[in-house]
Design a protein around this motif. Structure first.
Motif, PDB file in Angstrom:
ATOM      1  N   ALA A  32       0.842  -1.208   0.000  1.00 20.75           N
ATOM      2  CA  ALA A  32       0.000   0.000   0.000  1.00 20.75           C
ATOM      3  C   ALA A  32       0.870   1.249   0.000  1.00 20.75           C
ATOM      4  O   ALA A  32       0.661   2.187   0.767  1.00 20.75           O
ATOM      5  CB  ALA A  32      -0.950   0.001   1.193  1.00 20.75           C
ATOM      6  N   PRO A  34       2.469   4.302  -2.754  1.00 19.82           N
ATOM      7  CA  PRO A  34       1.802   5.038  -3.819  1.00 19.82           C
ATOM      8  C   PRO A  34       1.482   4.167  -5.032  1.00 19.82           C
ATOM      9  O   PRO A  34       0.423   4.322  -5.641  1.00 19.82           O
ATOM     10  CB  PRO A  34       2.798   6.134  -4.195  1.00 19.82           C
ATOM     11  N   GLY A  36       0.845   0.788  -5.288  1.00 21.05           N
ATOM     12  CA  GLY A  36      -0.277  -0.124  -5.066  1.00 21.05           C
ATOM     13  C   GLY A  36      -1.593   0.614  -4.911  1.00 21.05           C
ATOM     14  O   GLY A  36      -2.629   0.209  -5.459  1.00 21.05           O
ATOM     15  N   LEU A  53      -2.806  -5.916   0.030  1.00 16.17           N
ATOM     16  CA  LEU A  53      -2.228  -6.544   1.219  1.00 16.17           C
ATOM     17  C   LEU A  53      -0.980  -5.755   1.600  1.00 16.17           C
ATOM     18  O   LEU A  53      -0.069  -5.600   0.781  1.00 16.17           O
ATOM     19  CB  LEU A  53      -1.845  -8.001   0.909  1.00 16.17           C
ATOM     20  N   GLU A  54      -0.927  -5.251   2.811  1.00 15.60           N
ATOM     21  CA  GLU A  54       0.173  -4.369   3.248  1.00 15.60           C
ATOM     22  C   GLU A  54       0.706  -4.870   4.584  1.00 15.60           C
ATOM     23  O   GLU A  54      -0.054  -5.028   5.532  1.00 15.60           O
ATOM     24  CB  GLU A  54      -0.331  -2.922   3.368  1.00 15.60           C
ATOM     25  N   ARG A  56       2.693  -3.458   6.763  1.00 18.73           N
ATOM     26  CA  ARG A  56       2.782  -2.478   7.860  1.00 18.73           C
ATOM     27  C   ARG A  56       1.387  -2.092   8.355  1.00 18.73           C
ATOM     28  O   ARG A  56       0.392  -2.319   7.676  1.00 18.73           O
ATOM     29  CB  ARG A  56       3.485  -1.215   7.374  1.00 18.73           C
ATOM     30  N   ARG A  64       4.711   7.562   7.190  1.00 21.74           N
ATOM     31  CA  ARG A  64       6.015   7.407   6.533  1.00 21.74           C
ATOM     32  C   ARG A  64       6.354   8.642   5.699  1.00 21.74           C
ATOM     33  O   ARG A  64       5.588   9.053   4.833  1.00 21.74           O
ATOM     34  CB  ARG A  64       5.940   6.161   5.645  1.00 21.74           C
ATOM     35  N   GLN A 123       4.636  12.975  -0.272  1.00 22.08           N
ATOM     36  CA  GLN A 123       4.110  11.655  -0.635  1.00 22.08           C
ATOM     37  C   GLN A 123       3.163  11.113   0.427  1.00 22.08           C
ATOM     38  O   GLN A 123       2.200  10.410   0.108  1.00 22.08           O
ATOM     39  CB  GLN A 123       5.281  10.697  -0.834  1.00 22.08           C
ATOM     40  N   CYS A 178       3.660  -4.467  -5.912  1.00 22.68           N
ATOM     41  CA  CYS A 178       3.956  -3.048  -5.646  1.00 22.68           C
ATOM     42  C   CYS A 178       4.576  -2.951  -4.259  1.00 22.68           C
ATOM     43  O   CYS A 178       4.245  -2.059  -3.476  1.00 22.68           O
ATOM     44  CB  CYS A 178       2.668  -2.218  -5.716  1.00 22.68           C
ATOM     45  N   ASP A 179       5.452  -3.902  -3.939  1.00 24.97           N
ATOM     46  CA  ASP A 179       5.923  -4.046  -2.563  1.00 24.97           C
ATOM     47  C   ASP A 179       7.321  -3.492  -2.332  1.00 24.97           C
ATOM     48  O   ASP A 179       8.001  -3.881  -1.384  1.00 24.97           O
ATOM     49  CB  ASP A 179       5.819  -5.511  -2.098  1.00 24.97           C
ATOM     50  N   GLY A 183      10.541  -5.983  -1.147  1.00 26.48           N
ATOM     51  CA  GLY A 183       9.366  -6.870  -1.163  1.00 26.48           C
ATOM     52  C   GLY A 183       9.690  -8.269  -1.653  1.00 26.48           C
ATOM     53  O   GLY A 183      10.826  -8.572  -2.036  1.00 26.48           O
ATOM     54  N   VAL A 184       8.659  -9.114  -1.676  1.00 26.35           N
ATOM     55  CA  VAL A 184       8.864 -10.512  -2.095  1.00 26.35           C
ATOM     56  C   VAL A 184       8.611 -10.721  -3.590  1.00 26.35           C
ATOM     57  O   VAL A 184       9.064 -11.708  -4.163  1.00 26.35           O
ATOM     58  CB  VAL A 184       7.917 -11.487  -1.337  1.00 26.35           C
ATOM     59  N   GLY A 318      11.521   8.874  -7.865  1.00 27.20           N
ATOM     60  CA  GLY A 318      10.982   7.557  -7.499  1.00 27.20           C
ATOM     61  C   GLY A 318       9.474   7.470  -7.645  1.00 27.20           C
ATOM     62  O   GLY A 318       8.939   6.578  -8.307  1.00 27.20           O
ATOM     63  N   ALA A 322       7.049   5.518 -10.496  1.00 23.02           N
ATOM     64  CA  ALA A 322       6.034   4.551 -10.065  1.00 23.02           C
ATOM     65  C   ALA A 322       4.689   4.863 -10.736  1.00 23.02           C
ATOM     66  O   ALA A 322       3.982   3.966 -11.205  1.00 23.02           O
ATOM     67  CB  ALA A 322       5.892   4.574  -8.548  1.00 23.02           C
TER      68      ALA A 322
END
Ligand code: APR
Length: 412
Positions: A32, A34, A36, A53-54, A56, A64, A123, A178-179, A183-184, A318, A322
């Motif tokens: 989650a 920007p 995603g 799915l986030e 945090r 953040r 952001q 979008c992780d 991310g994975v 960045g 995105a």
């Protein structure tokens, strides 16, 4: 939720053995940030369902602090998809960039054709705007939910997740990774490491957020023998400044007063101007790197945003990159799911990379011109001055700086 029956998460091709309650949606979005959140919004307005799915918490994501300089195309995209109301009210347009080196101040005008310009808007506010819009529509964002792996990427995608110690699965038609950089999702792109390129810079940025109004005489970048400094506005009363530091810099080693003194030293141009000081409300350190994973799609999985690429923050690109990915991805998914047309999806990486590499190149060029490198010689410093001087003093250099700062147009 019952426990997931496999003790590790298989890659594509393995059958799902889980008996967990299954969530279903058309597009499973991991992250989650920007990327995603904007993707979910565009899909929603195209009548396509998604679940975010986030890992945090909601509070963490909202608090953040990140970049905050938007290209016109990013502003237009947020407005187009109904997320621009506060942005249009509070965004601060800026029409020039200051550069300092060798103790002198210079300014480059940044206004493009048809009034194209840059806008300052944090952001965190974009993320908040998108979260509140989605929540107001009663659509799901699962916070505190960590994605642990995927399966069936080529034909029947599924996303496995963990939440409060229990596990679950989302069955979907498409997965959007979008992780972010850590991310994975990227590890599920076949042979991703063979098509990934990384450059790590030998320094970091120490960023502060301060309750202090921007100073009209001091903004932009300072190249100094003590390292780079950057002064920027977040709003009429909040500023975000950075100091180049060692990669392993410890925040605890500098008092607030020392931070302000160091900023003033690096910005010193003999005019006596000083930054406006105020309480420092956030401090963070980020390593500088450039990274591109050129394969951004595999089967029914696509990467977008930081999951696929990282730019050094000097170009403030960045978030804008995105947004470019997400526009292409949303349209690729729409054509796939609504028209059974996968031709745009097949070109997803190619189209995105046309924006990504030139933008990475620009961000790295700025980094290399503005930072002090370990063992930098006087010759190296003069070379940096020559680059900076060309950006300020030649038509070609000013045009290059302006166009790169304003950003490339969107193809989709
Ligand atoms: N499961 C669920 N969520 C995850 C997982 C996981 N396994 N791994 C990472 N995430 C979440 C992170 O917690 C983060 O909220 O994915 C999100 C990724 O968000 P960003 O890092 O903000 O990435 P992106 O959305 O691509 O951001 C675009 O804006 O300012 C810039 O640096 C930022 O360049 C980035 C850009």
């Amino acid at each position: 939720m019952s426990a997931y029956l496999l003790d590790r998460f298989p890659h594509e091709g393995t059958r799902m053995l889980s008996k967990d309650p299954l969530l279903r949606t058309q597009v499973g979005i991991v992250g989650a940030g920007p990327a995603g959140l904007l993707l979910a919004r565009i899909l929603q307005l195209n009548g396509i369902s998604s679940i975010i799915l986030e890992r945090r918490s909601r509070e963490y994501v909202l608090a953040r602090v990140r970049a905050g300089v938007l290209e016109q195309g990013t502003v237009d995209t947020l407005v187009q998809y109904g997320a621009g109301e506060r942005l249009q009210r509070e965004g601060l347009p800026h029409t020039s960039v200051q550069l300092r080196w060798d103790g002198k101040r210079h300014e480059i005008p940044i206004v493009g054709d048809n009034g194209r310009r840059m806008t300052t808007y944090g952001q965190a506010k974009i993320v908040e705007d998108l979260i509140l819009l989605r929540e107001a529509d009663g659509l799901p964002i699962h916070f505190d939910t960590e994605v642990t792996g995927f399966e069936g990427i080529v034909d029947r995608p599924a996303i496995h997740f963990r939440r409060n110690g229990a596990t679950g699965t989302v069955a979907c038609d498409f997965i959007a990774g979008c992780d972010g950089f850590l991310g994975v999702s990227r590890s599920y792109i076949r042979n991703f490491s063979e098509h990934s390129y990384l450059k790590e810079y030998p320094f970091a940025w120490f960023g502060i957020l301060a309750e202090a109004p921007p100073c009209k005489d001091i903004s932009g970048f300072a190249h100094s023998r003590r390292g780079l400094a950057l002064a920027s506005a977040r709003s009429a009363s909040i500023t975000r400044h950075y100091l180049q530091v060692e990669p392993d810099f410890d925040i605890a080693t500098m008092t607030d007063e020392q931070i302000w003194d160091e900023l003033d030293r690096r910005f010193d141009d003999g005019s006596g101007s000083r930054l406006n000081r105020g309480p420092i409300i956030e401090k963070s350190v980020a390593r500088l790197r450039g990274f591109v994973c050129e394969t951004m799609q595999y089967g029914k999985l696509c990467l977008a945003g930081d999951a696929a690429h990282i730019v050094p923050p000097s170009g403030a690109k960045g978030l804008n990159l995105a947004v470019g990915d997400v526009r292409v991805l949303a349209e690729s998914i729409r054509r796939l799911l609504k028209d059974d047309d996968s031709s745009l999806l097949a070109r997803y990486s190619e189209i995105c990379l046309r924006r990504i590499w030139p933008t990475v190149h620009w961000s790295c060029s700025m980094s290399e011109a503005l930072h002090r490198f370990p063992q930098q010689s006087e010759f190296d410093t003069r070379m940096q001055y020559a680059t900076l001087n060309a950006w300020v003093s030649t038509d070609h250099g000013r045009a290059r700086f302006r166009e790169a700062t304003l950003g490339l147009p969107f193809e989709i």
